[in-house]
Design a protein around this motif. Sequence first.
Motif, mmCIF file in Angstrom:
data_model
loop_
_atom_site.group_PDB
_atom_site.id
_atom_site.type_symbol
_atom_site.label_atom_id
_atom_site.label_comp_id
_atom_site.label_asym_id
_atom_site.label_seq_id
_atom_site.Cartn_x
_atom_site.Cartn_y
_atom_site.Cartn_z
ATOM 1 N N ASN A 29 -8.057 4.696 1.431
ATOM 2 C CA ASN A 29 -7.965 3.231 1.331
ATOM 3 C C ASN A 29 -6.716 2.694 2.038
ATOM 4 O OD1 ASN A 29 -9.004 0.720 0.571
ATOM 5 N ND2 ASN A 29 -7.769 0.679 -1.285
ATOM 6 N N LEU A 30 -6.451 3.208 3.232
ATOM 7 C CA LEU A 30 -5.296 2.779 4.013
ATOM 8 C C LEU A 30 -5.652 1.529 4.808
ATOM 9 C CD1 LEU A 30 -4.049 6.265 5.304
ATOM 10 C CD2 LEU A 30 -3.432 5.051 3.202
ATOM 11 N N LYS A 31 -4.817 0.509 4.752
ATOM 12 C CA LYS A 31 -5.144 -0.795 5.350
ATOM 13 C C LYS A 31 -4.170 -1.265 6.422
ATOM 14 C CE LYS A 31 -8.465 -1.849 2.316
ATOM 15 N NZ LYS A 31 -9.822 -2.212 2.651
ATOM 16 N N THR A 32 -2.942 -0.772 6.415
ATOM 17 C CA THR A 32 -1.926 -1.256 7.346
ATOM 18 C C THR A 32 -1.697 -0.212 8.427
ATOM 19 O OG1 THR A 32 -0.870 -2.527 5.591
ATOM 20 C CG2 THR A 32 0.424 -2.133 7.580
ATOM 21 N N PHE A 65 -11.526 -0.741 13.626
ATOM 22 C CA PHE A 65 -11.352 -0.121 12.316
ATOM 23 C C PHE A 65 -10.708 -1.106 11.337
ATOM 24 C CE2 PHE A 65 -9.004 2.647 9.293
ATOM 25 C CZ PHE A 65 -10.104 3.238 8.699
ATOM 26 N N ALA A 66 -9.698 -1.844 11.779
ATOM 27 C CA ALA A 66 -9.037 -2.815 10.901
ATOM 28 C C ALA A 66 -10.033 -3.844 10.392
ATOM 29 C CB ALA A 66 -7.885 -3.496 11.637
ATOM 30 N N ASN A 70 -11.226 -4.334 6.537
ATOM 31 C CA ASN A 70 -10.496 -5.536 6.153
ATOM 32 C C ASN A 70 -8.998 -5.243 6.047
ATOM 33 O OD1 ASN A 70 -10.256 -8.278 5.586
ATOM 34 N ND2 ASN A 70 -10.386 -7.941 3.380
ATOM 35 N N GLY A 71 -8.500 -4.559 7.060
ATOM 36 C CA GLY A 71 -7.088 -4.205 7.130
ATOM 37 C C GLY A 71 -6.391 -4.988 8.225
#
Length: 191
Positions: A29-32, A65-66, A70-71
């Motif tokens: 769950n990595l977003k940044t 990917f972002a 929703n990153g």
Amino acid sequence: MNFLQKFDNPKNIRLTMFKKAFDLALERNLKTIVETGTSRGKIKFFFFKKYNWKDGMSTIMFANFAKFINGHLHSCDISQVNIDNAKKFTKHFSKNITFYVEDSVSFLKNFSKPIDLLYLDSFDGHDPLKASSHQLNEIKNALKNIHKRSLILLDDKGSKTNLSINFLLQNNFKVIYETDHQVLFEKKEFY
């Protein structure tokens, strides 16, 4: 992650690593995402820009990917021209990207948010000593933002990574995946 199909090109020698990094980022769950060294693209017929597969096209893949997760992608390059080219490639993802025209070491020193996925690909590797020293300084300035679930992806193995691989191994990181061109790290205490 069907969006990756459009990057499945024999010239895209980095796609396997990006798939692995994206799978792990999704699982964690990595977003940044922070990228140093923005994809440049290639000028064809004076004005038309097209994908430069040799370049890896990291920015457009990270942008896709972002949006998918929703990153947010933070992409830094010292060249305004490179940033402008990348903005053209990623115009459909502008809500998920912030671009910075700045030296990457300074950018990482001043970056204040936690970094989930760090991708280091600035400074061309034509001078391995300078490129390796630059990447090492990037890592040293980014460590304050790295957490136990973060991933660090180093590009241009052998020309930029000559100092940073050993530094990471000596500072509680381990290699979790490696190709001829890239190395992916995580903190040892993750598991």
